[in-house]
Design a protein around this motif. Structure first.
Motif, PDB file in Angstrom:
ATOM      1  N   ASP A   9      -7.422   4.202  -0.670  1.00 34.65           N
ATOM      2  CA  ASP A   9      -8.155   3.607   0.460  1.00 34.65           C
ATOM      3  C   ASP A   9      -8.434   2.123   0.308  1.00 34.65           C
ATOM      4  OD1 ASP A   9      -8.234   5.900   2.057  1.00 34.65           O
ATOM      5  OD2 ASP A   9     -10.045   6.639   1.065  1.00 34.65           O
ATOM      6  N   ARG A  10      -7.618   1.434  -0.459  1.00 33.14           N
ATOM      7  CA  ARG A  10      -7.699  -0.029  -0.510  1.00 33.14           C
ATOM      8  C   ARG A  10      -6.861  -0.600   0.631  1.00 33.14           C
ATOM      9  NH1 ARG A  10      -4.672  -1.378  -4.246  1.00 33.14           N
ATOM     10  NH2 ARG A  10      -5.487  -3.359  -4.999  1.00 33.14           N
ATOM     11  N   THR A  11      -7.351  -1.615   1.288  1.00 30.28           N
ATOM     12  CA  THR A  11      -6.590  -2.305   2.329  1.00 30.28           C
ATOM     13  C   THR A  11      -5.935  -3.536   1.709  1.00 30.28           C
ATOM     14  OG1 THR A  11      -8.069  -1.531   4.065  1.00 30.28           O
ATOM     15  CG2 THR A  11      -6.699  -3.428   4.570  1.00 30.28           C
ATOM     16  N   VAL A  12      -4.614  -3.574   1.765  1.00 28.22           N
ATOM     17  CA  VAL A  12      -3.857  -4.622   1.075  1.00 28.22           C
ATOM     18  C   VAL A  12      -2.953  -5.343   2.084  1.00 28.22           C
ATOM     19  CG1 VAL A  12      -2.309  -5.127  -0.867  1.00 28.22           C
ATOM     20  CG2 VAL A  12      -3.818  -3.129  -0.964  1.00 28.22           C
ATOM     21  N   GLU A  13      -2.914  -6.663   1.985  1.00 23.65           N
ATOM     22  CA  GLU A  13      -1.961  -7.447   2.778  1.00 23.65           C
ATOM     23  C   GLU A  13      -0.639  -7.493   2.016  1.00 23.65           C
ATOM     24  OE1 GLU A  13      -2.329  -8.996   5.852  1.00 23.65           O
ATOM     25  OE2 GLU A  13      -4.177  -7.824   5.952  1.00 23.65           O
ATOM     26  N   VAL A  14       0.404  -6.906   2.587  1.00 29.34           N
ATOM     27  CA  VAL A  14       1.694  -6.821   1.902  1.00 29.34           C
ATOM     28  C   VAL A  14       2.784  -7.513   2.713  1.00 29.34           C
ATOM     29  CG1 VAL A  14       1.045  -4.627   0.828  1.00 29.34           C
ATOM     30  CG2 VAL A  14       2.305  -4.616   2.984  1.00 29.34           C
ATOM     31  N   PRO A  15       3.869  -7.957   2.058  1.00 23.15           N
ATOM     32  CA  PRO A  15       4.979  -8.558   2.799  1.00 23.15           C
ATOM     33  C   PRO A  15       5.662  -7.526   3.699  1.00 23.15           C
ATOM     34  CG  PRO A  15       5.159  -9.002   0.436  1.00 23.15           C
ATOM     35  CD  PRO A  15       4.106  -7.965   0.607  1.00 23.15           C
ATOM     36  N   VAL A  16       6.091  -7.947   4.857  1.00 23.23           N
ATOM     37  CA  VAL A  16       6.835  -7.066   5.750  1.00 23.23           C
ATOM     38  C   VAL A  16       8.164  -6.664   5.107  1.00 23.23           C
ATOM     39  CG1 VAL A  16       8.013  -6.921   7.985  1.00 23.23           C
ATOM     40  CG2 VAL A  16       5.749  -7.981   7.824  1.00 23.23           C
ATOM     41  N   ALA A  17       8.788  -7.617   4.432  1.00 26.93           N
ATOM     42  CA  ALA A  17      10.081  -7.351   3.779  1.00 26.93           C
ATOM     43  C   ALA A  17      10.043  -7.928   2.361  1.00 26.93           C
ATOM     44  CB  ALA A  17      11.225  -7.964   4.575  1.00 26.93           C
ATOM     45  N   PRO A  18       9.428  -7.227   1.405  1.00 30.47           N
ATOM     46  CA  PRO A  18       9.306  -7.754   0.039  1.00 30.47           C
ATOM     47  C   PRO A  18      10.666  -7.937  -0.628  1.00 30.47           C
ATOM     48  CG  PRO A  18       8.662  -5.443   0.128  1.00 30.47           C
ATOM     49  CD  PRO A  18       8.834  -5.881   1.534  1.00 30.47           C
ATOM     50  N   LYS A  19      10.754  -8.994  -1.425  1.00 29.24           N
ATOM     51  CA  LYS A  19      12.028  -9.339  -2.082  1.00 29.24           C
ATOM     52  C   LYS A  19      11.981  -9.178  -3.599  1.00 29.24           C
ATOM     53  CE  LYS A  19      13.804 -10.631   1.851  1.00 29.24           C
ATOM     54  NZ  LYS A  19      14.760  -9.731   2.532  1.00 29.24           N
ATOM     55  N   ARG A  20      10.792  -9.302  -4.183  1.00 27.87           N
ATOM     56  CA  ARG A  20      10.658  -9.221  -5.642  1.00 27.87           C
ATOM     57  C   ARG A  20       9.601  -8.156  -5.971  1.00 27.87           C
ATOM     58  NH1 ARG A  20      13.239 -12.603  -8.641  1.00 27.87           N
ATOM     59  NH2 ARG A  20      11.781 -12.385 -10.389  1.00 27.87           N
ATOM     60  N   ILE A  21      10.076  -6.923  -6.075  1.00 23.57           N
ATOM     61  CA  ILE A  21       9.188  -5.770  -6.229  1.00 23.57           C
ATOM     62  C   ILE A  21       9.104  -5.340  -7.694  1.00 23.57           C
ATOM     63  CG2 ILE A  21       8.782  -3.366  -5.564  1.00 23.57           C
ATOM     64  CD1 ILE A  21      10.511  -3.945  -3.056  1.00 23.57           C
ATOM     65  N   ILE A  22       7.891  -5.119  -8.156  1.00 27.56           N
ATOM     66  CA  ILE A  22       7.676  -4.429  -9.431  1.00 27.56           C
ATOM     67  C   ILE A  22       7.238  -3.012  -9.092  1.00 27.56           C
ATOM     68  CG2 ILE A  22       6.101  -4.204 -11.390  1.00 27.56           C
ATOM     69  CD1 ILE A  22       6.247  -7.215 -11.741  1.00 27.56           C
ATOM     70  N   ALA A  23       7.988  -2.029  -9.567  1.00 28.66           N
ATOM     71  CA  ALA A  23       7.707  -0.615  -9.271  1.00 28.66           C
ATOM     72  C   ALA A  23       7.329   0.079 -10.574  1.00 28.66           C
ATOM     73  CB  ALA A  23       8.912   0.052  -8.624  1.00 28.66           C
ATOM     74  N   HIS A  24       6.044   0.078 -10.897  1.00 30.05           N
ATOM     75  CA  HIS A  24       5.535   0.673 -12.126  1.00 30.05           C
ATOM     76  C   HIS A  24       5.466   2.194 -11.956  1.00 30.05           C
ATOM     77  CE1 HIS A  24       3.465   0.697 -15.929  1.00 30.05           C
ATOM     78  NE2 HIS A  24       2.336   1.157 -15.424  1.00 30.05           N
TER      79      HIS A  24
END
Length: 280
Positions: A9-24
């Protein structure tokens, strides 16, 4: 940028089209989607991905379950995706580097895949992957259907080197056993998780194993250490295991660690592995 509400339930501003993703902890999902990433934790990713699939990806593993902040910062991510077992302080630290989104790790693999595809702005990729997976599952089930009796039950267990013995609920091997191949869940297993349907597994004593053993039995043995090998050998040579109908009928299978994984690539792999076992 757009607003996204994550699994806690955190509200986060994210890129519409992310280019450099870290997927932990979510490298396999991103590989299934065909979405490139710049970093992940190799100790988890290597259980499902090859060296070739990890080429160009950096290992951001840190202390325990938390990414290394310096390595994460150096990769200049525009989106960080993490599981919901990280602590709030760790999320705050990562959020200072880039938008950080929490994804529920306990959800079933196909749900997680859809959530991640939507997060990165490519929901159609999950839809396509799931359609291919379901078609393959139907094909594999048809191949072995004649060897599965109507109402035949199956259960799965994992044994650790500390002699902790667990029976699985339906989240891990369940999509393969129950959804893809149509086995039934033993009544005692259903009863065990009736009050905790989202629980991954439950500890049982070895003496209780016969209560939860299905007509088919799948045991994940931790053979990576001497302690694990010893624990497995003691179980397999003991009177409780040998007395099980599944063992006596040649329908008990000792399988490798990857069977315990719960990612889309492993689900796809398990269709081949289980079909091969059931065809013998």
């Amino acid at each position: 940028m757009r607003t996204y509400k994550d699994a806690v339930d955190r509200t986060v501003e994210v890129p519409v089209a992310p280019k450099r993703i870290i997927a932990h902890y979510y490298a396999a999902e991103m590989q299934a989607l065909g979405v490139p990433i710049v970093g992940t934790n190799f100790i988890n990713a290597k259980l499902a991905l090859t060296e070739e699939q990890l080429q160009g990806v950096e290992d951001i593993a840190g202390d325990g379950l938390v990414p290394n902040l310096e390595k994460t910062l150096n990769l200049q991510p525009d989106l960080i995706v993490v599981p919901d077992f990280l602590q709030a302080a760790d999320l705050d630290a990562l959020s200072k580097i880039a938008p950080t989104v929490v994804i529920g790790y306990g959800a079933d693999a196909l749900t997680r895949l859809s959530v991640l595809a939507e997060l990165v702005g490519q929901p159609e990729k999950a839809t396509d992957w799931i359609a291919r997976y379901e078609a393959k599952a139907a094909e594999k089930r048809a191949l072995v259907q004649s060897s599965i009796k109507e109402g035949e039950t199956a259960s799965a267990f994992i044994l650790y080197s500390d002699d902790q013995f667990y029976v699985y609920n339906k989240q891990r091997l369940g999509p393969t056993l129950y959804d893809a191949f149509g086995f039934a869940i033993p009544p005692k297993v259903t009863e065990l998780f009736a009050n905790n349907p989202d629980e991954l597994w439950a500890t049982i004593s070895l003496e209780k194993l016969p209560d939860y053993a299905g007509d088919r039995l799948f045991l994940i043995a931790q053979n990576g250490t001497e302690e694990g090998k010893k624990a497995a050998e003691e179980l397999l040579q003991g009177p409780i295991w040998k007395s099980l109908p599944a063992v006596q009928n040649g329908k008990a299978y000792v399988v490798e660690d990857r069977w315990a994984m719960n990612d889309p690539l492993t689900l796809d792999w398990l269709l081949d592995e289980m079909a091969a076992l059931l065809s013998k």
